[in-house]
Write an enzyme that holds these catalytic residues in place. Structure first.
Site, mmCIF file in Angstrom:
data_model
loop_
_atom_site.group_PDB
_atom_site.id
_atom_site.type_symbol
_atom_site.label_atom_id
_atom_site.label_comp_id
_atom_site.label_asym_id
_atom_site.label_seq_id
_atom_site.Cartn_x
_atom_site.Cartn_y
_atom_site.Cartn_z
ATOM 1 C CB THR A 47 -0.963 0.002 1.197
ATOM 2 O OG1 THR A 47 -1.797 -1.160 1.115
ATOM 3 C CG2 THR A 47 -1.833 1.248 1.226
ATOM 4 C CB CYS A 48 3.965 2.099 1.811
ATOM 5 S SG CYS A 48 3.357 1.641 3.458
#
Length: 160
Positions: A47-48
């Protein structure tokens, strides 16, 4: 946990740069500036890398248009990892990468998290904030596993 209206604690980050790592204190980074700061649990994590950092990269001009002097990212990773991630994401020199290798900043602001069940150990919660001259003026902390209120788009909506 730090609150709106409170001053960031003065701790040291290791900041990757063209000449290598530069130790910088919170007071040096945030004094006299408006900074959009976001934190991720880990560089290169799904996600980052796919959403969180790109949201800020894609809206750098929008932040500047709203009076933000700098955009910074912090994670409980060392400066080698943060520098490599900045290059991988094409933000080296555009987003200040604040390596919080020992998690000192995350703990000092009360936004540390235990990711041991994922094999990652102590990390930072996912959040975003606006810091004006070292004082928090907006703070958005995600619930575990979420990615909503810490995005660049959400933070931009809070700027007048």
């Amino acid at each position: 946990m730090i609150k709106v209206g409170e001053t960031l604690p003065d701790v040291q980050f290791n900041v990757p740069g063209p000449e290598g790592m530069k130790p910088m204190r919170t007071s040096e980074i945030f004094a006299g500036k408006t900074v959009a700061l976001f934190a991720v649990p880990g560089a290169f994590t799904p996600t980052c890398s796919a959403r969180h950092l790109p949201s800020f990269r894609d809206h750098l001009a929008d932040f500047r248009a709203k009076g933000v002097d700098a955009v910074a990212c912090t994670a409980v990773n060392d400066h080698f990892v943060m520098g490599a991630w900045a290059k991988d994401q094409n933000v080296f020199g555009d987003i200040i990468m604040l390596a919080d290798g020992s998690g000192e900043f995350a703990r000092a602001v009360g936004l540390d998290a235990d990711f041991s069940k994922f094999g990652m150990g102590p990390r930072s919660k996912r959040y975003s904030m606006i810091v004006k001259d070292g004082v928090v003026s907006q703070l958005n902390v995600e619930e575990g596993g979420e990615y909503k209120v810490s995005s660049a788009e959400y933070l931009l909506g809070q700027l007048s």
